[in-house]
Structure formats: C-alpha cells, structure tokens
Scaffold this motif. Structure first.
Motif, short mmCIF file in Angstrom:
data_model
loop_
_atom_site.label_atom_id
_atom_site.label_comp_id
_atom_site.label_asym_id
_atom_site.label_seq_id
_atom_site.Cartn_x
_atom_site.Cartn_y
_atom_site.Cartn_z
N LEU A 126 -2.62 0.99 -6.77
CA LEU A 126 -1.59 2.06 -6.61
C LEU A 126 -1.45 2.40 -4.95
CD1 LEU A 126 -0.03 2.96 -9.84
CD2 LEU A 126 1.27 0.91 -7.97
N VAL A 127 -3.08 2.19 -4.61
CA VAL A 127 -3.48 3.21 -3.20
C VAL A 127 -2.43 3.15 -2.46
CG1 VAL A 127 -5.24 3.16 -1.42
CG2 VAL A 127 -6.22 2.63 -4.01
N PRO A 128 -1.81 2.07 -2.25
CA PRO A 128 -1.52 2.29 -0.52
C PRO A 128 0.26 3.05 -0.91
CG PRO A 128 -1.65 -0.27 -1.11
CD PRO A 128 -2.25 0.80 -2.30
N LEU A 129 0.22 3.27 -1.70
CA LEU A 129 1.36 5.15 -2.06
C LEU A 129 1.24 6.33 -2.13
CD1 LEU A 129 3.07 3.45 -6.05
CD2 LEU A 129 3.64 2.52 -2.98
N CYS A 130 0.00 6.05 -1.32
CA CYS A 130 -0.93 7.69 -1.09
C CYS A 130 -0.38 7.49 0.97
CB CYS A 130 -1.97 8.18 -1.61
SG CYS A 130 -3.73 6.83 -0.24
N PRO A 143 4.94 8.59 -3.09
CA PRO A 143 4.65 9.36 -3.67
C PRO A 143 3.17 9.62 -4.59
CG PRO A 143 4.58 6.78 -4.75
CD PRO A 143 5.25 7.14 -2.56
N LEU A 144 1.77 9.07 -4.56
CA LEU A 144 0.47 9.51 -4.90
C LEU A 144 -0.43 9.90 -3.69
CD1 LEU A 144 0.00 6.10 -6.64
CD2 LEU A 144 0.84 8.14 -7.65
N THR A 203 -8.51 13.38 -5.85
CA THR A 203 -9.93 12.64 -4.86
C THR A 203 -10.18 11.51 -4.49
OG1 THR A 203 -11.31 13.09 -6.03
CG2 THR A 203 -11.05 15.47 -5.83
N SER A 204 -9.98 10.34 -5.03
CA SER A 204 -10.24 9.39 -4.55
C SER A 204 -9.10 8.55 -3.27
CB SER A 204 -9.97 8.78 -5.85
OG SER A 204 -10.95 8.06 -6.25
N TYR A 205 -7.32 9.55 -4.08
CA TYR A 205 -6.69 8.68 -2.76
C TYR A 205 -6.50 9.37 -2.00
CZ TYR A 205 -4.49 5.87 -7.03
OH TYR A 205 -3.73 5.10 -7.85
N ASN A 206 -7.21 10.57 -1.86
CA ASN A 206 -7.47 11.68 -0.43
C ASN A 206 -8.17 11.11 0.30
OD1 ASN A 206 -7.02 14.33 0.60
ND2 ASN A 206 -9.22 15.36 0.33
N LEU A 236 -8.90 1.00 6.92
CA LEU A 236 -8.05 0.63 4.94
C LEU A 236 -8.91 0.52 4.60
CD1 LEU A 236 -5.92 1.95 3.08
CD2 LEU A 236 -4.61 -0.67 4.20
N PRO A 237 -9.41 -0.89 4.92
CA PRO A 237 -10.51 -1.82 3.84
C PRO A 237 -11.25 -0.85 3.41
CG PRO A 237 -9.72 -3.23 5.68
CD PRO A 237 -9.28 -1.69 5.77
N TYR A 238 -12.25 -0.47 4.07
CA TYR A 238 -12.81 0.27 3.96
C TYR A 238 -12.96 2.35 3.35
CZ TYR A 238 -15.69 -2.30 7.49
OH TYR A 238 -15.17 -2.85 8.38
N VAL A 239 -11.58 2.47 3.92
CA VAL A 239 -11.48 3.61 2.44
C VAL A 239 -10.83 3.39 1.08
CG1 VAL A 239 -11.20 5.31 4.60
CG2 VAL A 239 -9.28 3.97 3.56
#
Length: 429
Positions: A336-340, A345-346, A375-378, A410-413
């Motif tokens: 669900l990472v792309p949802l941030c 919504p994240l 914090t991981s999503y941030n 994006l792949p790295y984060v």
C-alpha cells in the motif's frame, strides 16, 4: 454509518487529488462532516464547535512552535552563508569526481534535513549543490534525487517531526526518538545506494540549463559574494539541536533555540544581532505558514475521528481489513506504499493522520506500531511524492519533471518503508 464515513473520506481524497480544495481546507471540511455523521452535537461535550474546532485547532501547538523554530534556524543558515559554505567546501573537495561530489551534497542535505524539511531544506542544499553536481556530469534526475534522498536521511532526526508524531499519536518523545534511530540506517543505506548506483548506471551528462537559475539563486550568489564563507566553527550550527536532543535528551524547543543562538553568535557582530534575529524570525514565519495551516487542519481532523461516535462506527470496519499477523502486516502495508503519494489516503500530512488516529482510537494497533507505519510512509512521501514542495522545487531547479524524480527514487524509498515496517512488526506486533 461507518461505511458512510469511509465514503466521505474517499471523497476528501478526491478533492485533494484533483486540487479542487487545498489539503488543509479539505481536511477541515472532512472533519466537520465526520463529526456530524458521528452524531456530535453542535456545542458542548464531544461537539463540532467545542471539541473538533476549538480543541482540535491548537492540538498540535507544540509542533507548530517547533516548525517555526526550525524555519527560523533554516533562514539563519541561509542568510549567514552556513549552508552555502558547507556545500561549496564539499564541492571543492570533490573536484571533478561526480560520485564524490554527489556524496558530499548528500551529506549536506542530510544535515540540513535535520533542521528543516520541505522546500527550504532542498533550497539550502540544492541552490549550489544541484548545479555543481550537473557541472561535473551527474545526470539531472540523479542530482535532484540526491538532494531529496539526503533530506530523507535527515528526516528521522528532524526535531519538528519528532514533535509532530509525539503529539499526534500521543506518544512520549523517547518512544518516537527510539524508532527514528532504528529507521535511520535504512534511510542512509538507501540514499548511499541511490547515489552509488545511479551515478554509475546513468554515466555522466555534462549539461546545465541556465534558465532554471531563478532570482533566488542570483540573490544567494550576491549575498555569498558579500559575506564570504562562514567560519568553520559556525558550520556546526545544524548539528547543535541534534546533539542536544539526541545526545543529551534535551527537550525539542530548547534544542532548536540553542541552534538558533549558536548560528547567530558564531556569524554575527554583536551590534547586528538584534536586527538579524528579527529579520530571520519574520522570514521563518513566512516559511512556516503553510505547514502550520496544515497542522491546524490535521489537529481538527484528529479530534473528529476520535469522537466516540466515529470510533464506534469505524471500529468494526477497520478491524475487518487490518491484518494482525506480523507477516501479513508487513506485506499488506508494503504493497500500500503508493497510497501515500499524490496526497493519497496514507499520506500522514493529510488524510493519513486521520486514519492513524482511527487505528489508535479503536485499539486495532498500539500507538507505537502506528508510529512505525506512518514514519515509514513519511520517508516515501518526503522524497518521491510529485506533489511535495521539496520534490517539485528540486526537479524544476534541475530542469526535469517531478514524475521523473519519482520514478527514479521510488524503488529506494519503498525499500526504506519495507525496512521500517519489518522493524515495526518485529517489535510491536
């Protein structure tokens, strides 16, 4: 009623994605609608006016003060030439070696990122760093990404961010600090990997577009010529708040104030201190205004989703879709990472703050686990989101699009988020 609230949240995401409403305005509107749907009265206990708006608006006041102080210190780093001197020294040391120059700019970006986030941090490191990298052959997208990845290395130690998560999730600062220390190695390894892989894989490209040099760059150069390099001991200013808060466990606001005073005393004549203090403070308010408005709106949204009626309505629905198994937790929330991205919504500085409040208020996850997730999503949002101000500025200054930077970083984060979620599952589930 829980389904209706979720549909309203989805509509709020739509308003933010389509830019029909600014994020802060959309969050306040969303909070008021949720409060009414949850059966909150207009006034009194657990009400729309008294609880959601009156108590919610100043709920993140400590974070707002930290943001102002961080912005103040950032303006001082700019005006006194501390940030510019750091970057120039790194560039001079790196010479014509693209990887060395990029690693140096990465280090300065990380240091600046501990003081202030968003576009100010990107500008402090990037106004000199991006053209210097491109001049020695670092590709434009890699140059922009290097500044952003460096800021992301500093984010785990950005004191206003500590204050935000502490207040929003109702956690003590030591808990926030402890997880941020665990998240830092993932951000550091990912940033180093980005620079080492991308500078070699893409080869060298000697190009620099003068049209991207704006008036802010010209102003910075003229001030630099007037002031010269900052003294070597002044270059420690960005590290002062971090050393006090992390090493001596001093409170966040005094630590930031100490950084402000150190930067001032080491660069300014006594007779000019008063004017510089006021000038940079007022400049800091201008920088801090947008995030402060956003934090007011987030506080209002958090107050709304924590109303008893909202908790009762959302608890069964959220429990049904929230994985409890640690392996599933990592798998689901990693996917669900792309949802941030794109103010999704994240995104914790949007609707994600409300979702985090729901997860804690309903008791689905402990607050420390929600801290790990948000914090991981941030870390992803701070680098790869094409709508974040630091990403937009860095990309445009380098002469590329934010979407190009997103694809490359994006792949790295995403890997950083995976690491943070693994730590969260292992320690709190």
């Amino acid at each position: 009623m829980g389904v209706v609230i979720l549909l309203v949240m989805a509509a709020g995401v739509g308003l933010m994605l389509t830019r029909r409403l600014p994020t802060a305005f959309a969050l306040v509107l969303l909070a008021v609608v949720i409060a009414f749907l949850a059966g909150a009265p207009l006034t009194g206990e657990n009400s729309v006016l008294d609880t959601v708006l009156q108590e919610g608006a100043p709920a993140l006041a400590a974070t707002m003060i930290a943001i102002i102080l961080g912005s103040w210190l950032g303006k001082l780093l700019d005006e006194t030439g501390i940030a510019g001197t750091l970057v120039r020294k790194i560039v001079e040391f790196g010479g014509d070696r693209p990887t060395v120059v990029a690693l140096g700019v990465l280090a300065v970006s990380a240091l600046v990122g501990t003081v202030t986030g968003s576009a100010p941090a990107a500008m402090l490191a990037g106004i000199i760093g991006i053209p210097a990298m491109i001049a020695v052959g670092v590709p434009k997208v890699t140059a922009a990404g290097t500044v952003l990845m460096g800021i992301a290395v500093g984010i785990p130690f950005e004191l206003p961010v500590w204050q935000f998560f502490s207040t929003a999730l109702e956690l003590p600062i030591p808990t926030v600090r402890g997880f941020m220390v665990k998240l830092f190695p993932f951000a550091l390894v990912a940033a180093l990997a980005f620079v080492l892989v991308e500078t070699r894989r893409r080869g060298t490209e000697h190009a620099w577009s003068l049209k991207s040099l704006d008036s802010s760059g010209a102003k910075s150069r003229s001030r630099r010529a007037e002031l010269g390099d900052a003294p070597w001991y002044a270059l420690l200013a960005p590290a002062v708040p971090l050393v006090l808060a992390l090493g001596f466990e001093l409170a966040i606001i005094p630590s930031l104030l100490a950084g402000v005073l150190y930067a001032l005393v080491t660069t300014t004549r006594p007779g000019a201190m008063s004017k510089r203090l006021l000038r940079t403070l007022y400049g800091g308010f201008e920088v801090a205004a947008p995030p402060i408005v956003l934090f007011i709106a987030i506080g209002i949204l958090l107050a709304a989703v924590k109303l008893p009626g909202a908790v009762d309505a959302l608890e069964p629905l959220v429990k049904a879709v929230s994985p409890q198994n640690p392996v599933l937790f990592v798998l689901v929330f990693t996917l669900l990472v792309p949802l941030c991205l794109y103010r999704g919504p994240l995104n914790v500085f949007g609707l994600g703050a409300g979702i985090a409040g729901v997860l804690i208020a309903t008791g689905i996850y402990p607050a420390a686990a929600v801290l790990g997730m948000t914090t991981s999503y941030n870390q992803v949002f701070g680098v790869a989101d094409p709508t974040s101000t630091q990403t937009v500025w860095s990309a445009q200054y380098a002469g590329v699009t934010p979407q190009q930077v997103m694809v490359r970083t994006l792949p790295y984060v995403w890997a950083v988020a995976l690491g943070g979620l693994c730590v969260t599952a292992a320690t709190h589930l």
